[in-house]
Design an enzyme around this catalytic site. Structure first.
Site, PDB file in Angstrom:
ATOM      1  N   ALA A  63     -35.422  10.224 -38.965  1.00 24.24           N
ATOM      2  CA  ALA A  63     -33.936   9.939 -39.406  1.00 24.24           C
ATOM      3  C   ALA A  63     -33.503   9.472 -37.900  1.00 24.24           C
ATOM      4  O   ALA A  63     -34.313   9.491 -36.876  1.00 24.24           O
ATOM      5  CB  ALA A  63     -33.699  12.124 -39.270  1.00 24.24           C
ATOM      6  N   GLY A 102     -38.741  11.921 -40.307  1.00 22.51           N
ATOM      7  CA  GLY A 102     -38.069  11.531 -41.860  1.00 22.51           C
ATOM      8  C   GLY A 102     -39.049  10.726 -42.255  1.00 22.51           C
ATOM      9  O   GLY A 102     -38.712  10.553 -43.763  1.00 22.51           O
ATOM     10  N   GLU A 105     -41.519  11.608 -44.455  1.00 21.74           N
ATOM     11  CA  GLU A 105     -41.183  12.733 -45.434  1.00 21.74           C
ATOM     12  C   GLU A 105     -40.629  11.569 -46.754  1.00 21.74           C
ATOM     13  O   GLU A 105     -41.009  12.132 -48.096  1.00 21.74           O
ATOM     14  CB  GLU A 105     -39.327  13.731 -45.338  1.00 21.74           C
ATOM     15  CG  GLU A 105     -40.183  14.904 -43.903  1.00 21.74           C
ATOM     16  CD  GLU A 105     -39.574  15.655 -43.461  1.00 21.74           C
ATOM     17  OE1 GLU A 105     -38.199  14.922 -42.979  1.00 21.74           O
ATOM     18  OE2 GLU A 105     -39.314  16.934 -43.832  1.00 21.74           O
ATOM     19  N   GLU A 125     -40.690  16.790 -35.591  1.00 23.33           N
ATOM     20  CA  GLU A 125     -39.052  17.264 -35.170  1.00 23.33           C
ATOM     21  C   GLU A 125     -39.199  18.856 -34.485  1.00 23.33           C
ATOM     22  O   GLU A 125     -38.185  19.234 -33.266  1.00 23.33           O
ATOM     23  CB  GLU A 125     -38.555  17.782 -36.928  1.00 23.33           C
ATOM     24  CG  GLU A 125     -38.041  17.238 -37.666  1.00 23.33           C
ATOM     25  CD  GLU A 125     -39.292  16.528 -38.607  1.00 23.33           C
ATOM     26  OE1 GLU A 125     -40.591  16.846 -38.596  1.00 23.33           O
ATOM     27  OE2 GLU A 125     -38.807  15.676 -39.076  1.00 23.33           O
TER      28      GLU A 125
HETATM   29  N1  3HC Z   1     -33.968   7.263 -33.860  1.00 30.29           N
HETATM   30  C1  3HC Z   1     -32.338   7.003 -33.040  1.00 30.29           C
HETATM   31  N2  3HC Z   1     -33.258   6.129 -32.318  1.00 30.29           N
HETATM   32  C2  3HC Z   1     -34.508   6.315 -31.995  1.00 30.29           C
HETATM   33  C3  3HC Z   1     -35.393   7.167 -32.586  1.00 30.29           C
HETATM   34  C4  3HC Z   1     -34.872   7.881 -33.790  1.00 30.29           C
HETATM   35  N3  3HC Z   1     -35.292   8.924 -34.460  1.00 30.29           N
HETATM   36  N4  3HC Z   1     -37.523   7.018 -32.528  1.00 30.29           N
HETATM   37  C5  3HC Z   1     -36.718   6.189 -30.853  1.00 30.29           C
HETATM   38  N5  3HC Z   1     -35.380   6.031 -30.773  1.00 30.29           N
HETATM   39  C6  3HC Z   1     -35.007   4.744 -29.780  1.00 30.29           C
HETATM   40  C7  3HC Z   1     -35.545   5.361 -28.436  1.00 30.29           C
HETATM   41  O1  3HC Z   1     -34.182   5.993 -28.044  1.00 30.29           O
HETATM   42  C8  3HC Z   1     -35.279   4.029 -27.762  1.00 30.29           C
HETATM   43  O2  3HC Z   1     -34.069   3.307 -27.485  1.00 30.29           O
HETATM   44  P1  3HC Z   1     -33.392   3.078 -25.926  1.00 30.29           P
HETATM   45  O3  3HC Z   1     -34.371   1.710 -26.152  1.00 30.29           O
HETATM   46  O4  3HC Z   1     -32.563   2.850 -26.269  1.00 30.29           O
HETATM   47  O5  3HC Z   1     -33.686   3.937 -25.209  1.00 30.29           O
HETATM   48  C9  3HC Z   1     -36.344   3.182 -28.901  1.00 30.29           C
HETATM   49  O6  3HC Z   1     -35.622   4.091 -30.440  1.00 30.29           O
HETATM   50  C10 3HC Z   1     -37.969   2.973 -29.106  1.00 30.29           C
HETATM   51  O7  3HC Z   1     -37.802   4.390 -28.860  1.00 30.29           O
HETATM   52  P2  3HC Z   1     -38.795   4.220 -27.496  1.00 30.29           P
HETATM   53  O8  3HC Z   1     -39.076   4.266 -26.254  1.00 30.29           O
HETATM   54  O9  3HC Z   1     -39.763   6.031 -27.431  1.00 30.29           O
HETATM   55  O10 3HC Z   1     -40.420   3.637 -28.303  1.00 30.29           O
HETATM   56  P3  3HC Z   1     -41.795   3.726 -28.059  1.00 30.29           P
HETATM   57  O11 3HC Z   1     -42.326   3.191 -28.685  1.00 30.29           O
HETATM   58  O12 3HC Z   1     -41.920   3.955 -26.557  1.00 30.29           O
HETATM   59  O13 3HC Z   1     -42.145   5.725 -28.986  1.00 30.29           O
HETATM   60  C11 3HC Z   1     -41.791   5.941 -31.375  1.00 30.29           C
HETATM   61  C12 3HC Z   1     -41.751   4.583 -30.557  1.00 30.29           C
HETATM   62  C13 3HC Z   1     -43.103   6.832 -30.777  1.00 30.29           C
HETATM   63  C14 3HC Z   1     -41.442   6.080 -32.709  1.00 30.29           C
HETATM   64  C15 3HC Z   1     -40.719   7.313 -30.305  1.00 30.29           C
HETATM   65  O14 3HC Z   1     -39.462   6.787 -30.455  1.00 30.29           O
HETATM   66  C16 3HC Z   1     -40.923   8.781 -30.818  1.00 30.29           C
HETATM   67  O15 3HC Z   1     -41.171   9.399 -30.649  1.00 30.29           O
HETATM   68  N6  3HC Z   1     -39.374   8.572 -31.794  1.00 30.29           N
HETATM   69  C17 3HC Z   1     -39.454  10.479 -31.988  1.00 30.29           C
HETATM   70  C18 3HC Z   1     -39.211  10.126 -33.345  1.00 30.29           C
HETATM   71  C19 3HC Z   1     -39.428  11.841 -33.822  1.00 30.29           C
HETATM   72  O16 3HC Z   1     -38.598  12.745 -33.199  1.00 30.29           O
HETATM   73  N7  3HC Z   1     -38.761  11.511 -35.580  1.00 30.29           N
HETATM   74  C20 3HC Z   1     -38.221  12.852 -35.646  1.00 30.29           C
HETATM   75  C21 3HC Z   1     -36.697  12.948 -36.152  1.00 30.29           C
HETATM   76  S1  3HC Z   1     -35.439  13.936 -36.713  1.00 30.29           S
HETATM   77  C22 3HC Z   1     -36.141  14.129 -38.618  1.00 30.29           C
HETATM   78  O17 3HC Z   1     -36.849  12.986 -38.970  1.00 30.29           O
HETATM   79  C23 3HC Z   1     -35.621  14.678 -39.032  1.00 30.29           C
HETATM   80  C24 3HC Z   1     -36.143  14.392 -40.203  1.00 30.29           C
HETATM   81  O18 3HC Z   1     -36.915  15.932 -40.936  1.00 30.29           O
HETATM   82  C25 3HC Z   1     -34.280  14.655 -41.621  1.00 30.29           C
END
Ligand code: 3HC
Ligand code: NAI
Length: 687
Positions: A63, A102, A105, A125
């Site tokens: 998400a 997400g 999912e 998450e």
């Molecule tokens: N939403 C919004 N922005 C995100 C994001 C997300 N899910 N994931 C990454 N970004 C952004 C980062 O803030 C960063 O922004 P910036 O360049 O402005 O600083 C940019 O994307 C690149 O991210 P990284 O620097 O972390 O890039 P990497 O290549 O090192 O890593 C990644 C990529 C492994 C995908 C890492 O970004 C990550 O772990 N992201 C989060 C994944 C996550 O937690 N997903 C679950 C979200 S909650 C959810 O899905 C709820 C659902 O169940 C309803």
């Protein structure tokens, strides 16, 4: 059909491509056209099967975290997944990079998942203080079994495509040409005409669950949650998936998600997620990075060895320099032993160990550092020794090589000035054990060139470190604030608290351990030696050291450790010593509660952070939070000291610091102007 979602139909297979850089997060501007695309394809006879794929470096990473805490715009992710489950032709997620949160999912809404060999899949998450809110807790157990799902969801750690295949999470893994393979797979499924059963209707894996074992696993996990709500909610939701009908379990998951997303812990963890990414940014654009191929490390002791391993683990060849062959042999032997432990634990293969050891070159001759692009000094903490080392480095290092010091406290400007190239000098303050701890304080000295700084910040990421750029001062951000946090420790004891009481106040707060347990673990002799070198004393700790009580390594310190155990046991001898020292000073013991312990340790910690902002040693308050969450065990659910100050109430902190300042006259309690300003405006900023 949209800038973010496009459709192409090839040989009867519709490919829906999501293109929302950098990580294809499921922002509203993706969800809307995705929903529309799937609706159209569901009813389009030209599409016999549907592949969902992503452009760019990764499948959907989840998400859009920036949307949390704002009103939800429809269609929600859950609606898209529900729509997918009504489609009566094969739906296939084609996964490369990472399918997270997400993103996974959504893939679980498809009939099939295929992945590239290097892909990773997970529900992280929990690391944001949440649980999967798009049906992940209810669908994943139906595919991989409840025990496996619980492990994945509570840890948040992604698994490889190979492991996912073995667990039943993906149906096929391809070495290359993912999209072409996915289209071929889709055609076969469409032609095969086999039954298409949405995951919601697959119950056989759930029926196999050993409930007793599951509950024991969940109870163990709860024990390690240390006050965090999300891991418990994750476990509860997976339990619901076993015990409740699908739709009820799904609704329960949603309710838990809504509660967590609005809570302070998730806010704090989301703050840290963005803070970590922000901290690594050097605010100068378009800088050329210097080429870094070989690393030199001077000193193969505790830190030098760990730093060398961190780089070898990242694939860099390392030249390790010591003063004698014997010291070098000892350093290399320790490295080999550490790798052997990893092999015996199963976290490293013998082959990988050999490959990493092959990256090391030992030397006692500075001339061997001439081909290094970055040289990190990790010798004794002594300015004269460091200056001598940097003088010799200046003579042998190639022009443009970056010269770094791992000093914990010393003045990096003074070290830089001992060379003819201060623009190439900076601090790289690793934390022990350096091959494990994620934090790296990168110390920017007055003359450090911006491209040197940017090069090292990028490099830190490549070896998996969380980097924070800090300025020069005694102890930088972390150790300087640690001194402020510990300034009252002995006073608290003399006034009536016990080490276990103080430590309990810390662990109840969410720290992994309190300051006295930490001291015993690190070795009390280290602080003792430092105090002696600086002409300082600590009335109780010094006496313990004089008695040979150095902590865990001698079986006795602030606590006793019986029979080689690491479990601290309160020691009446220490308590008697404390009371005797108090009596000598005419201090009568009184009851000290947890609230007072927090006020006198953590409020000064925040206050010192405010001074660090004022002096511009840290560029942002959130950088300080990143240091404390990654290097010192500050509970992530509280977001780091500066974020926590907002939760605690800055006005209260100012008021109570003022009170303790009046009581004791000690400067650590005098509220810093930046803290007062924060109490007024809610913003951390230098005045
Ligand atoms: N939403 C919004 N922005 C995100 C994001 C997300 N899910 N994931 C990454 N970004 C952004 C980062 O803030 C960063 O922004 P910036 O360049 O402005 O600083 C940019 O994307 C690149 O991210 P990284 O620097 O972390 O890039 P990497 O290549 O090192 O890593 C990644 C990529 C492994 C995908 C890492 O970004 C990550 O772990 N992201 C989060 C994944 C996550 O937690 N997903 C679950 C979200 S909650 C959810 O899905 C709820 C659902 O169940 C309803
Ligand atoms: P250590 O005593 O374990 O290792 C120092 C090593 O440097 C020894 O092996 C010694 O032989 C070698 N050495 C000394 N002078 C040398 C020279 N002129 N040339 C080459 N090698 C030389 O010390 P430790 O703990 O590794 O500390 C090193 C530095 O790292 C210090 O500046 C310390 O403040 C800093 N540091 C230490 C941390 C810790 O937890 N131990 C954490 C972060 C930084």
């Amino acid at each position: 059909m949209s800038n973010f979602v496009s459709i192409a139909i090839e040989n009867g297979v519709a490919v829906v491509t999501i293109d929302n850089p950098p990580v294809n997060a499921l922002s509203f501007h993706v969800r809307k056209p995705l929903y529309e695309a799937l609706t159209a394809l569901r009813d389009d006879p030209a599409a016999k099967a549907i592949v969902i794929a992503c452009a760019g470096r990764t499948f959907i990473a989840g998400a859009d975290i920036t949307e949390f805490g704002k009103p939800v715009e429809q269609p929600e992710l859950r609606a898209i997944i529900a729509l997918l489950e009504t489609i009566a032709k094969p739906t296939i997620a084609a996964i490369h990079g990472t399918a997270l949160g997400g993103g996974l999912e959504l893939a679980l809404g498809c009939h099939f998942r295929v992945a590239e060999r290097g892909a990773k899949l997970g529900l992280p998450e929990v690391k944001l203080g949440l649980l999967p809110g798009g049906g992940g807790t209810v669908r994943l157990p139906r595919l991989v079994g409840a025990a496996k799902a619980l492990g994945m969801i509570v840890s948040g750690t992604p698994i490889s495509a190979g492991e996912a295949k073995a667990a039943g999470l993906v149906d096929a893994v391809f070495d290359s040409d993912l999209l072409a393979e996915a289209i071929r797979f889709a055609s076969e499924m469409a032609a095969g005409g086999g039954p298409l059963i949405p995951i919601r209707d697959r119950n056989d894996r759930l029926a196999e669950t050993d409930i007793g074992a599951f509950d024991r696993q969940a109870t163990d996990l709860a024990r390690t949650a240390r006050g965090l709500e999300a891991p418990l909610s994750c476990a509860e939701a997976v339990r619901n998936a076993i015990a409740l009908p699908f739709d009820e379990a799904l609704a329960a998951e949603r309710a838990l998600f809504i509660k967590l997303v609005a809570g302070d812990q998730s806010r704090a963890q989301r703050h840290l997620f963005f803070a970590e990414r922000e901290a690594a940014k050097v605010p100068v654009k378009d800088l050329q990075r210097r080429r870094i191929a070989r690393i030199g490390i001077i000193g193969a002791g505790t830190m030098g060895g760990g730093i060398a391993m961190a780089f070898a683990n990242g694939g860099f060849p390392v030249t390790l320099l010591e003063t004698s062959e014997e010291a070098l042999r000892h350093g290399l032997a320790t490295i080999e032993k550490n790798y052997a432990v990893s092999v015996s634990r199963g976290s490293l293969t013998e082959e990988a160990k050999q490959q990493r050891l092959g990256l090391f070159k030992g030397s006692t001759d500075y001339a061997d550092l001439a081909d290094c692009d970055l040289i990190i000094e990790a010798v004794f903490e002594d300015m004269a020794v460091k200056k001598e080392v940097f003088g010799r480095l200046d003579a042998v290092a190639r022009p443009g090589a970056i010269l770094a010091t791992n000093t914990s406290y010393l003045d990096v400007n003074e070290i830089a000035a001992s060379t003819s190239r201060p623009q190439d000098v900076l601090g790289m303050h690793f934390f022990s054990p350096a091959n494990v701890m994620k934090l790296l304080e990168i110390v920017r000295a007055d003359k450090t060139a911006p491209d040197a700084l940017a090069t090292v910040t990028d490099l830190a990421r490549r070896i998996g470190k969380v980097a924070v750029v800090v300025g020069v001062c005694h102890g930088f951000v972390g150790n300087r604030m640690l001194s402020a946090r510990g300034a009252e420790n002995e006073a608290l004891l003399l006034e009536g608290a016990t080490p276990s009481q103080v430590d309990k106040a810390f662990t109840d707060f969410g720290w992994p351990m309190g300051p006295f347990q930490m001291g015993d673990l690190a070795g009390l002799d280290i602080g003792w030696r430092n105090r002696k070198a600086r002409g300082q004393t600590a009335v109780i700790a010094d006496t313990l050291c004089e008695q040979g009580r150095f902590g865990q390594k001698t079986g006795r310190g602030w606590y006793r450790y019986e029979g080689g155990s690491r479990e601290p046991v309160a020691d009446p001898e220490v308590e008697a010593l404390i009371r005797a020292k108090a009596t000598e000073r005419g201090i009568a013991p009184r009851a000290i509660d947890a609230e007072e312990i927090i006020e006198r340790t953590l409020y000064p910690l925040v206050n010192e952070g405010a001074k660090i902002i004022e002096e511009r040693i840290a560029a942002r308050a959130s950088d300080i939070d990143v240091v404390w969450a990654n290097g010192y065990g500050f509970p992530v659910g509280k977001g780091g000291p500066m974020f926590w100050a907002g939760l605690e109430g800055a006005a209260r902190i100012v008021e109570r610091l003022g009170y303790w300042h009046r009581q004791t006259g000690r400067a650590t309690f005098e509220p810093a102007p930046v803290l007062r300003r924060f109490a007024e405006t809610g913003r951390w900023e230098a005045l």
